[in-house]
Enzyme design. Structure first.
Site, short mmCIF file in Angstrom:
data_model
loop_
_atom_site.label_atom_id
_atom_site.label_comp_id
_atom_site.label_asym_id
_atom_site.label_seq_id
_atom_site.Cartn_x
_atom_site.Cartn_y
_atom_site.Cartn_z
CG HIS A 488 -9.06 0.26 -9.15
ND1 HIS A 488 -10.02 0.17 -8.73
CD2 HIS A 488 -7.67 1.21 -8.13
CE1 HIS A 488 -9.83 0.47 -7.31
NE2 HIS A 488 -8.46 1.35 -7.25
CB CYS A 873 -0.26 -22.73 22.64
SG CYS A 873 -1.06 -21.68 24.50
#
Ligand code: PEP
Ligand code: MG
Length: 922
Positions: A488, A873
């Site tokens: 896991h 931006c």
């Protein structure tokens, strides 16, 4: 809804690999494997549509009669194929009931194995398999799993009883069980040591627990068991850990999981039986070699649970695994291994991708239980994609689409500095790459709490379970004492791109004492010493080698592989958007270029003022009471700015550089602490009172909407004049050195055309002066940010006065949604958690709202200037989902932080290739 149930078995299947949406990944894989003749135990898949319908109607209404009827009919067909019947007391059929969503969610959803047992069935099974022990072991596993998942009786209740029995078994053998903790006891007295009569007793005790906890008897009717399990699998979609996982991986809540009911085969019928997991290529490095782990005499859950350390599949892996010569499947069962190898080749060719397989060997016969595209590290994804192109398995465009843009963040992570001195503590498995240093914590809760205090932590566990996922997310890295490369911890950490060392058997963890003990061996392998590492002590993990070091070890920057470079050249050829970087210093600019930036999209000039020796000049400028005094201070700042611009222009060698003039409010530059103010008064020879007065004058209630951006230059034009002078003089200097320069001067926070024109006049005036003095003319562009709704709405008007627009989506989000950038952190997570926002709008663009303004502005701007240069931006320039939108808007470029440039390049290629009409798979 069409049909509800899809059958597979005996070489035929109703579904196929293309039906992942309907059958889930597991269901589609089982159907396809059956079709192509791979040995798969027969079964059927109940569709995701049934799951969605079930939860939309409300679980209290149960499964529709039509669904039950189709399930019964499919079950009868499976019974015929198997020559067995559910609940039969001669030849009983047992089934597994497994979840399987469209996207793999390892360990997050529920599964019930060995379904169909009651007392009579258990006896029949014992007779048939000639092993009572096996039958009662299956029975007690079933009660535990079913009670946990369907009846919601805590697993711990059963574990306690098992522990008592283990103690008794140990006592009979004369073992000192009292000295061991529960984990150790489990290891020393494994399930296989508990005899049949004890297991039968356990079954009776378990049933008693169910009665006490639920007030009802454990269900003995296999069909009733089946309906309970199917419903529980559907409902597991909504458990907390599945929700966390979906949020992290962007999996929609609306999908639901399919449910697979499949005949059981048993890997725990003795030493000629086994179970395992395999990857057709190495999921960590991407190397083209069969890779996997197996356990003799075990059921599937034992491999992933990490309770026993799995053995390698191939002889070649024996030494690295340290499990001893001859421990591999290749050595133990060469024929089965050979058959598995052939299936591996076939499946990879058929699916044209790396597959993650689950198999069981029942008394020497091999069965495949699962086949799906395997999870992989970013490094492995890149290597496999490029190598598969070379092998002729896939084309370049498919290769690009195989690598998830956000995942390549992992590749850009630093590794340990090979030359740095370090003290090796232990070595485990290199489960997930990266190198991290942090304080040791032993629980997921501690990990979350300390990370919340800004402390970097490493979560150390004996093994992890889905309950630990939130702690793994908060930690910088994960270390486990047990479990293999498919445990896991390994699978989940890899998916998160988090550094992980698993199965580090030299450490033993004591949760109660909050320590881990490390056995240190000498060169001959003799035990030399034992070291204690407490919670809060600092260790370093190297996920690339599996090494654990004491203390902090410095890291060196990431080295990108040749395959990565090659894949990126393909991506660059496929994309239409250009990718620039937000860079404020020459060093940022260099990093950005190394990552493939095609210019600077945003240089935030205010960042240049904060530097140590510059700030006094800045204070002087702010405190100046006349334009002359201000200009004097600005003259001191000019050379600093100019030097920086020269550096950036040089680094960018002919690529465009957008420089934004000063944006934030002036008060941000003044010290606020009284001590600092006193020092400033001394240094600037200004009376303290005057400083305080000025501070108060500059104070704003809402600075984000206050005196910032071009509003500063309306009141103090000298500031922008100095900046423009610095930019253009730097450009002249660099051009004089023979380097091409393309400056773009950008004005922030514009809302009206007169503002834009006023700034333009200022810029032109300064430019004329600079060019006259330097006798050199540098062509430059003049533009503005579009970061306020009014500017977006009136973009057509603004377009007349600008050469380019750059969308400042940070401020545009703030002002469109009325969400403060500085304060939203307090409540935004709740909005995302409660599904009120699909994602944090400052990370991933609100396409409908803020995106609507962007789209409107683009249309208006192009109406005025069809070829107008448009870019973005804000932070969204580096977010793959937002990039898809910017691509669709046909922007010229996105600009993002240097480390996100490769992600943006790849995301832009994905956007182009995923577009309708793209010939991505041609
Ligand atoms: C913006 O607002 O999106 C932007 C890029 O500017 P800043 O983040 O500096 O306000
Ligand atoms: Mg802004």
């Amino acid at each position: 809804m069409g049909r509800y149930v899809y059958l597979f078995g005996d070489g035929k299947a109703d579904g196929d690999a293309t039906q992942k949406e309907l059958l889930g990944g597991k269901g589609a894989g089982l159907a396809e494997m059956t079709r192509i003749g791979v040995p798969v135990p027969p079964g059927f898949t109940i569709t995701t549509e049934v799951a969605v319908d079930y939860s939309t109607r409300g679980p209290e209404y149960g499964l529709r009669d039509e669904v039950r009827a189709e399930v019964r009919a499919a079950l009868t067909r499976v019974e015929t194929m198997m020559g067995r019947k559910l609940g039969d007391v001669q030849k009983p059929l047992l089934v597994s009931v497994r979840s399987g969503a469209r996207a793999s969610m390892p360990g997050m959803l529920d599964t019930v194995l060995n379904l169909g047992i009651n007392d009579d069935v258990a006896r029949a099974l014992g007779r048939e398999m000639n092993s009572e022990r096996f039958a009662f072991d299956a029975y007690r596993r079933f009660i535990m799993m079913y009670s946990d998942i369907v009846l919601h009786v805590r697993r711990g209740k059963f574990e306690e009883l098992l522990e008592t029995i283990r103690h008794q078994v140990a006592a009979k053998k004369g073992l000192p069980a009292n000295q061991w903790n529960a984990e150790e006891l489990k290891r020393r007295v494994p399930d296989s040591d508990i005899p049949a009569d004890e297991l039968e007793k356990i079954v009776a005790l378990f049933k008693g627990v169910v009665k006490t906890e639920t007030g009802h008897d454990f269900p003995t009717d296999p069909e009733a068991q089946l309906w309970g399990a199917v419903r529980a699998v559907f409902e597991s979609w909504n458990n907390a850990r599945a929700k966390t996982y979906r949020k992290m991986h962007g999996i929609p809540e609306s999908w639901g999981t399919a449910c697979n009911v499949q005949s059981m085969v048993f890997g725990n019928l003795g030493d000629d039986s086994a179970t395992g997991v395999a990857f057709t290529r190495d999921p960590s490095t991407g190397q083209n070699r069969f890779f996997g782990e197996w356990l003799p005499n075990a059921q599937g859950e034992d491999v992933v649970a990490g309770i026993r350390t799995p053995l390698p599949l191939r002889r070649e892996g024996e030494e690295a695994a340290g499990t001893g010569e001859g421990s591999s499947l290749e050595a133990k069962m060469p024929d089965v291994f050979g058959e598995l190898g052939k299936i591996r080749d076939r499946l990879e060719k058929h699916f044209r991708d790396m597959q993650d397989l689950e198999f069981t060997i029942q008394r020497g016969k091999l069965f495949l239980l699962q086949c799906r595209s395997g999870k992989r590290t970013a490094r492995a994804a890149v290597r496999m994609a490029v190598e598969m192109v070379k092998e002729g398995l896939i084309n370049q465009k498919e290769a690009i689409l195989r690598v998830e843009p956000s995942s390549i963040d992992q590749l850009l992570h630093p590794a340990l500095d090979p030359k740095a001195p370090k003290q090796l503590l232990a070595r485990g498995l290199p489960a997930s790459p990266g190198a991290v240093t942090g304080q040791v914590v032993f629980t997921a809760e501690d990990a979350e709490r300390r990370a919340g205090q800004g402390i970097g932590v490493i979560l150390v566990r004996i093994e992890t379970s889905p309950e630990d996922v939130h702690g793994m997310k908060a930690a910088l890295g994960v270390l486990t004492a047990r479990g293999g490369m498919t445990s896991h911890a390994a699978v989940v950490a890899r998916g998160m791109g988090k550094c992980c060392v698993a199965g580090c058997s030299a450490i033993s963890v004591d949760y109660r004492e909050q320590v881990m003990m490390i056995t240190i061996y000498d060169d001959e392998g003799r035990k030399k010493d034992t070291l204690r590492v407490k919670g809060g002590d600092v260790i370093t993990l190297d996920g690339a080698t599996g090494s654990v070091y004491l203390g902090a070890v410095p890291t060196a920057p990431a080295a990108l592989s040749d395959e990565f470079a090659e894949l990126m050249t393909w991506a660059d050829a496929a994309r239409k958007l250009r990718v620039r970087a937000n860079a404020d210093t020459p060093l940022d600019a260099r990093t950005a270029r190394n990552f493939g930036a095609e210019g600077v999209g945003l240089c935030r000039t205010e960042h240049m003022f904060f530097d140590g020796e510059r700030i006094p000049a800045m204070w002087e400028m702010i405190l100046a009471s006349t334009p002359e005094a201000r200009e004097k201070a600005l003259d001191k700042l000019l050379p600093f700015q100019q030097t920086d611009f020269v550096g950036i222009f040089r680094e960018m060698k002919g690529l465009p550089v957008t420089i934004r003039l000063l944006d934030p409010p002036l008060h941000e530059f003044l010290p606020h602490e009284s001590e600092q103010l006193e020092r400033l008064a001394l240094e600037t020879k200004t009376p303290l009172d005057e400083l305080k007065k000025r501070s108060v004058e500059l104070h704003e209630f809402n600075p984000m909407l206050g005196h910032r951006g071009c509003r500063l230059a309306v009141t103090y034009p000298e500031i922008y004049a100095m900046q423009v002078r610095a930019i253009l003089e730097a450009a002249c200097e660099v051009a004089a050195a023979g380097i091409e320069v393309h400056p773009e001067i950008m004005i922030p926070l514009v809302v009206t055309r007169p503002e834009l024109d006023r700034m333009h006049e200022l810029v032109e005036r300064v430019a004329k002066d600079v060019f006259a003095r330097t006798r050199r003319t540098i062509p430059f562009l003049y533009g503005t940010m579009i970061e306020l709704p009014r500017a977006a709405l009136l973009a057509g008007d603004l377009a007349h006065g600008a050469d380019f627009f750059s969308f400042g989506t940070n401020d545009l989000t703030q002002t469109t949604m009325g969400l403060s950038r500085d304060d939203a952190g307090k409540f935004l997570p709740a909005y995302v958690d409660q599904g009120l926002f699909p994602a944090d709008p400052f990370q991933s663009l609100d396409i409908e709202g803020v995106g609507g303004l962007v789209a409107h502005a683009c249309e208006k701007a192009r109406g005025v200037k069809p070829a107008m240069k448009l870019g973005v931006c804000g932070e969204h320039g580096g977010d793959p989902a937002s990039i898809r939108f910017f691509h669709a808007q046909k922007l010229d470029y996105v600009s993002c932080s240097p480390f996100r440039v490769p992600i943006a390049r790849l995301a832009a290629a994905h956007a182009a290739l995923s577009e309708k009409g793209s010939d991505a798979t041609a």
